[in-house]
Design an enzyme around this catalytic site. Structure first.
Site, PDB file in Angstrom:
ATOM      1  N   HIS A   1     101.847 -25.386  44.440  1.00 34.22           N
ATOM      2  CA  HIS A   1     102.479 -25.097  43.084  1.00 34.22           C
ATOM      3  C   HIS A   1     103.517 -26.007  42.747  1.00 34.22           C
ATOM      4  CE1 HIS A   1     106.388 -23.171  45.091  1.00 34.22           C
ATOM      5  NE2 HIS A   1     105.426 -23.069  46.324  1.00 34.22           N
TER       6      HIS A   1
ATOM      7  N   GLU B   1     104.543 -19.928  40.979  1.00 35.79           N
ATOM      8  CA  GLU B   1     104.348 -19.198  42.337  1.00 35.79           C
ATOM      9  C   GLU B   1     105.305 -18.201  42.868  1.00 35.79           C
ATOM     10  OE1 GLU B   1     104.252 -18.938  46.837  1.00 35.79           O
ATOM     11  OE2 GLU B   1     105.662 -20.016  45.604  1.00 35.79           O
ATOM     12  N   GLU B   2     106.703 -18.846  42.470  1.00 31.19           N
ATOM     13  CA  GLU B   2     107.765 -18.409  43.234  1.00 31.19           C
ATOM     14  C   GLU B   2     108.315 -17.169  42.623  1.00 31.19           C
ATOM     15  OE1 GLU B   2     109.071 -19.467  45.594  1.00 31.19           O
ATOM     16  OE2 GLU B   2     108.916 -21.653  45.941  1.00 31.19           O
TER      17      GLU B   2
END
Ligand code: CO
Ligand code: ZN
Length: 331
Positions: free
Chosen positions: A62, A195-196
């Site tokens: 990511h 992604e986070e």
């Protein structure tokens, strides 16, 4: 590796604003002779290698990093922020943040009676403004910031704010650079967005690629510091970890068995990882369409989601060797 890592960790890229990281990656790809790449509508960058008639392995790292978003600007020019991704309020007072246009802010803390009261509502960001109007000339609600933490090297270790997951991006790029043309299956290297905040980019891009296997390359926690919060046998410098499970995925036994076999055959130092908290893009990839057997290659990293994310140089080199060997094996 150091130069590439310095560039990648220095790029601004909180979840949702990955364009500068992507531009940097595209620039690096151009220097490699521009392999086939596309950018999808959410911003994921996909680089394909091999014959698409063959089975496809999706390899993801990511681009985004954890950060902060401005929610409100006070009359006296102080900013209120909310985290973008998993950041704990208790570690923040006194830290420096960097906004995209170079503006620096310091995190301050209101008076509290007990430490446990400390949450984001008690924190503010001071950008040196003295009024609402003054602050508004520089910052708008919705603007984002990241830790101001450029790359340093101490001994064999790299320290930087965005090691999660620019270390993974660097491993993918370096693998791509060294990967031979002739492969037993086709590979899609994907540099994902968001992604986070819940593996969002990976979810969308997996549908497009419709892979036969998935592999995330991301950082993982270590247990080799004094009295670690979580017990894990993963140590810095002992090689890439083969993920068995985290809170987003139970890795497919066929994939983990293949990974263990390849690591042993090629004499690549490696470790086994069971992460009790945290997820990776493999969590989204394995659930796409009718399901995709997936695994993850984890880079050991200390102090994840802080300005001091630390990885080991040999672990990065061994991660590249491992990924190269994996992609040249028939799955
Ligand atoms: Co992370
Ligand atoms: Zn990550």
């Amino acid at each position: 590796m150091k130069e590439l890592l310095a560039k990648l960790t220095g790029a601004f890229g909180p979840a949702g604003r990955e364009e500068w990281v992507r531009a940097l990656l595209l620039e690096e790809l151009k220097q490699m002779g521009s392999p086939d790449s596309i950018v999808d509508d959410l911003g994921n960058l996909v680089v394909s290698r091999g014959n698409p008639e063959n089975k496809i392995i999706l390899v993801a790292a990511h681009m985004d990093q954890v950060g902060f978003m401005v929610t409100f600007i006070e009359e006296n020019g102080f900013l209120r922020v909310t985290p973008v991704g998993g950041i704990e309020a208790k570690s923040l007072p006194g830290m420096r943040l960097r906004f995209r246009d170079g503006i620096t802010g310091v995190i301050g803390q209101e008076k509290i009676k007990e430490q446990k009261e400390l949450d984001f509502s008690k924190l503010y960001v001071d950008i040196g403004a003295v009024s609402l109007k003054g602050a508004q000339q520089q910052i708008q609600v919705g603007d984002t910031a990241v830790f101001d933490a450029p790359l340093m090297m101490e001994g064999n270790r790299y320290i930087a704010g965005a090691m999660d997951d620019r270390a993974g991006c660097a491993v993918l790029l370096e693998t791509l650079r060294r990967l031979p043309r002739d492969l037993p299956q086709s590979v899609c290297f994907v540099f994902t967005v968001q992604e986070e905040v819940g593996l969002r980019g990976a979810q969308a891009v997996s549908y497009r690629i419709n892979p036969h296997f998935g592999l995330a390359v991301d950082v993982t926690r270590t247990g080799d510091t004094p009295e670690p919060q979580f017990k894990t046998p993963v140590s810095l410098g002992k090689g890439p970890a083969i993920k068995i499970r985290d809170s987003s995925v139970i890795c497919h036994p066929r994939v983990t068995a293949l990974m263990r076999q390849v690591a042993e055959d090629k004499n690549i130092p490696h470790q086994l990882e069971v992460l009790e908290q945290g997820g990776t893009d493999a969590g989204a990839i394995h659930l796409s369409r009718a399901g995709v057997p997936s695994g993850a290659l984890s880079i050991p990293c200390r102090y994840i989601h802080t300005p001091g994310e630390m990885v080991d140089h040999n672990d990065l080199e061994n991660s590249v060797s491992f990924l190269l060997a994996l992609l040249q094996t028939k799955w």
